[in-house]
Design an enzyme around this catalytic site. Structure first.
Site, PDB file in Angstrom:
ATOM      1  N   HIS A  84      -5.358  -3.329  -2.957  1.00 37.82           N
ATOM      2  CA  HIS A  84      -4.973  -2.374  -3.999  1.00 37.82           C
ATOM      3  C   HIS A  84      -4.913  -2.995  -5.388  1.00 37.82           C
ATOM      4  O   HIS A  84      -4.573  -2.323  -6.358  1.00 37.82           O
ATOM      5  CB  HIS A  84      -3.622  -1.739  -3.666  1.00 37.82           C
ATOM      6  CG  HIS A  84      -3.642  -1.014  -2.366  1.00 37.82           C
ATOM      7  ND1 HIS A  84      -4.179   0.236  -2.225  1.00 37.82           N
ATOM      8  CD2 HIS A  84      -3.228  -1.391  -1.134  1.00 37.82           C
ATOM      9  CE1 HIS A  84      -4.091   0.616  -0.969  1.00 37.82           C
ATOM     10  NE2 HIS A  84      -3.525  -0.360  -0.281  1.00 37.82           N
ATOM     11  N   SER A  96       0.791  -1.227   0.000  1.00 34.46           N
ATOM     12  CA  SER A  96       0.000   0.000   0.000  1.00 34.46           C
ATOM     13  C   SER A  96       0.825   1.280   0.000  1.00 34.46           C
ATOM     14  O   SER A  96       0.351   2.302  -0.475  1.00 34.46           O
ATOM     15  CB  SER A  96      -0.960  -0.004   1.178  1.00 34.46           C
ATOM     16  OG  SER A  96      -0.279  -0.293   2.378  1.00 34.46           O
ATOM     17  N   LYS A 139     -11.832   0.852  -2.110  1.00 34.47           N
ATOM     18  CA  LYS A 139     -10.840   1.537  -2.937  1.00 34.47           C
ATOM     19  C   LYS A 139     -11.335   1.588  -4.385  1.00 34.47           C
ATOM     20  O   LYS A 139     -12.146   2.432  -4.713  1.00 34.47           O
ATOM     21  CB  LYS A 139      -9.481   0.892  -2.732  1.00 34.47           C
ATOM     22  CG  LYS A 139      -8.971   1.291  -1.342  1.00 34.47           C
ATOM     23  CD  LYS A 139      -7.867   0.495  -0.770  1.00 34.47           C
ATOM     24  CE  LYS A 139      -7.558   1.032   0.620  1.00 34.47           C
ATOM     25  NZ  LYS A 139      -6.897   0.089   1.491  1.00 34.47           N
TER      26      LYS A 139
HETATM   27  C1  LIG Z   1      -6.958  -0.026   2.973  1.00 35.11           C
HETATM   28  C2  LIG Z   1      -6.409  -1.362   3.252  1.00 35.11           C
HETATM   29  C3  LIG Z   1      -7.068  -2.250   4.089  1.00 35.11           C
HETATM   30  C4  LIG Z   1      -8.270  -1.841   4.900  1.00 35.11           C
HETATM   31  O1  LIG Z   1      -9.401  -1.745   4.126  1.00 35.11           O
HETATM   32  P1  LIG Z   1     -10.633  -0.851   4.608  1.00 35.11           P
HETATM   33  O2  LIG Z   1     -11.751  -1.340   3.787  1.00 35.11           O
HETATM   34  O3  LIG Z   1     -10.241   0.556   4.338  1.00 35.11           O
HETATM   35  O4  LIG Z   1     -10.812  -1.119   6.066  1.00 35.11           O
HETATM   36  C5  LIG Z   1      -6.575  -3.526   4.205  1.00 35.11           C
HETATM   37  N1  LIG Z   1      -5.447  -3.901   3.560  1.00 35.11           N
HETATM   38  C6  LIG Z   1      -4.749  -3.055   2.789  1.00 35.11           C
HETATM   39  C7  LIG Z   1      -3.520  -3.522   2.089  1.00 35.11           C
HETATM   40  C8  LIG Z   1      -5.206  -1.756   2.621  1.00 35.11           C
HETATM   41  O5  LIG Z   1      -4.503  -0.898   1.893  1.00 35.11           O
END
Ligand SMILES: *Cc1c(COP(=O)(O)O)cnc(C)c1O
Length: 389
Positions: free
Chosen positions: A205, A177, A237
Site C-alpha cells: 500500500h 491494509s 494496487k
Molecule cells: C493486497 C495485498 C497483498 C497481495 O497482493 P496481490 O497482488 O493482490 O496478491 C499483499 N500484501 C498486502 C499488505 C496487501 O494489501
C-alpha cells in the site's frame, strides 16, 4: 460445508460476490445505480488510464496474450527484464524480481528464507499472505503487539539470549491494509540491525503512494540499512494492473530464483500486464507529485470524518477506516451508504479482529473534490441516523 456456512451466517460473517460494471473507476454502476467507489485499491487511478490501456493493447498486438511457461523454462522475456530493471531503479535497489501476485510473493519469499530452526517475529496486523508465508516456512512464528517497539525489542532480546541456533526474521507491512497506519520502520530497522535480525517489509500500500516520489517507505531509510531489508511491493494496487516484485540485493534475487517455489512453479506475467506496469512507471516519473496529491485528498477526507466525530483509528494514509465494532451494524451502515449512492465495503472478521468491524475507505487520486464532499455528506447523514455521531 453447510454446517460451517450456517455458523458463518449466524455470526453475520457470510460473504458474497457482487459483480460490478467496473471495479476500479471513481464511479461505478450496480444494477443501473451510479455509486461512488470508495473501496478500490486503484490508488493512483492508473487501472483505466489511457496510457496504460494503450500500452497493454500494443503489447498484446506485438507479443500475444500469454507467455506460455514459467520464467525458468521459456517464459522470461525482454519485457520482464526491462520491467525488473525499471522497478529496481525506481526503488533505488540493486535488483528486482517479479512475481505473479503479491500473495505468491509473500508466501514464496518467507518460506524460501525461513525454515524450521528459525524464528519469525510478525506484527499482529500483518496481511494474511505474510501470515501464510510464516506458516508455510515451518519456522516458529510469534506475533508482536501492533507497531509496538517495546514488544518487538523484548522478543528480539528473548531470541538472542535463548541460545536458539537459527536465524531471526522480522516481518511487517509498511502501511497496514485495514488500518491505514504506518509501521515505525526506521526504529524497526535499527532494532533488527542491533539484534542481527533480517527484515522483510511489505510495501503493497506504500509503493506508488508514499515516500519520495511514491518510491515507498523503505526508500526513506538510510542506504546502509538496505543490505538487510527485503522489500515486497505489488503492481496490483497503485500500479493499476497485476503482479508483484521483491526489491533488494543481487544475492536476494539469485537466491529467490533458485529457491522460491511460487516463483519457480508458476507461469510468468503476461505481456499486457508488464507493459501496463512500465506505463505506470512512466506516469509516476512524469508526475512525481501525484502521490503527494493523493495524500492531500486523504488528509482532507480523514480530518473531515474526525471532525464529524467518527473514529478513524490511527490512519495516516489514503486508507481510512471508520470503526464501528459490531459486524451486523457495520453491514447495516454499508447497506445504507449504498442506498444513498456510496460503495464502501464492510470489513469484518477474520480480515480484522473480532469487535473491530469497520468500513474501509480507500481514496484514489482520480476522486474529485466534489466526489469527496458528496461522500462526506452521505456518511454524515447515515452516521447520525444510526446514532454513531
Ligand atoms: C493486497 C495485498 C497483498 C497481495 O497482493 P496481490 O497482488 O493482490 O496478491 C499483499 N500484501 C498486502 C499488505 C496487501 O494489501
Amino acid at each position: 460445508m453447510q454446517q460451517r456456512l450456517h455458523a458463518i451466517r449466524h455470526r453475520h460473517l457470510f460473504r458474497q460476490l457482487s459483480p460490478l460494471s467496473h471495479g476500479s473507476t471513481p464511479w461505478i454502476s450496480v444494477d443501473g445505480h451510479k455509486l461512488l467507489n470508495l473501496s478500490s485499491n486503484n490508488y493512483l487511478g492508473f487501472a483505466d488510464h489511457p496510457h496504460l490501456k494503450q500500452a497493454a493493447s500494443a503489447a498484446i498486438e506485438q507479443y500475444g496474450c500469454g507467455t506460455g511457461s514459467s520464467r525458468l523454462i521459456a517464459g522470461s522475456t525482454f519485457l520482464h527484464q526491462q520491467l525488473e530493471a525499471r522497478l529496481a531503479a525506481f526503488k533505488g535497489h540493486e535488483q528486482a524480481l517479479l512475481f505473479t501476485s503479491g500473495y505468491q510473493a509473500n508466501v514464496g519469499i518467507i518460506a524460501a528464507l525461513a525454515g524450521p530452526r528459525d524464528i519469525i517475529l510478525s506484527d499482529e496486523l500483518n496481511h494474511a499472505s505474510l501470515i501464510d508465508g510464516c506458516r508455510l516456512s515451518g519456522a516458529q512464528s510469534r506475533t508482536y503487539a501492533h507497531c509496538s517497539l517495546i514488544a518487538l525489542q523484548q522478543q528480539l532480546e528473548e531470541c538472542s539470549t535463548s541460545g536458539q541456533r537459527g536465524l531471526t526474521f522480522v516481518v511487517t507491512d509498511s502501511v497496514f491494509s485495514m488500518d491505514g497506519d504506518l509501521a515505525p520502520l526506521a526504529e524497526i530497522a535499527a532494532l533488527c540491525e542491533r539484534y542481527q535480525a533480517f527484515l522483510i517489509v511489505d510495501e503493497a500500500h506504500a509503493s506508488g503512494c508514499l515516500g519520495p516520489a511514491g518510491r515507498g517507505l523503505v526508500a526513506q531509510l538510510p542506504q546502509s540499512a538496505h543490505e538487510n531489508i527485503l522489500t515486497i511491493s505489488t503492481l496490483s494496487k497503485a500500479f493499476g494492473s497485476i503482479g508483484a516484485f521483491m526489491s533488494g540485493t543481487t544475492l536476494m534475487k539469485d537466491f529467490l530464483i533458485n529457491v522460491a517455489r511460487p516463483f519457480i512453479f508458476t507461469t510468468s506475467l503476461p505481456p499486457a500486464d508488464l507493459a501496463a506496469s512500465l506505463a505506470a512507471l512512466d506516469l509516476l516519473e512524469e508526475d512525481p507529485d501525484l502521490p503527494g496529491r493523493l495524500q492531500q485528498k486523504a488528509a482532507f477526507f480523514r480530518t473531515s470524518l474526525q471532525q464529524l466525530g467518527f473514529d478513524t483509528l490511527a490512519s495516516a494514509t489514503h486508507i481510512i477506516p471508520l470503526l464501528i465494532g459490531d459486524a451486523e451494524r457495520t453491514m447495516h451502515m454499508a447497506a445504507h451508504l449504498r442506498e444513498e449512492g456510496l460503495y464502501a465495503v464492510a470489513i469484518r472478521p477474520p480480515t480484522v479482529p473480532m469487535g473491530a468491524s469497520r468500513l474501509r475507505f480507500s481514496l484514489m487520486a482520480s476522486h474529485t473534490d466534489e466526489d469527496l464532499f458528496f461522500a462526506l455528506d452521505i456518511i454524515k447523514k447515515v452516521g447520525s441516523q444510526m446514532g454513531l455521531v
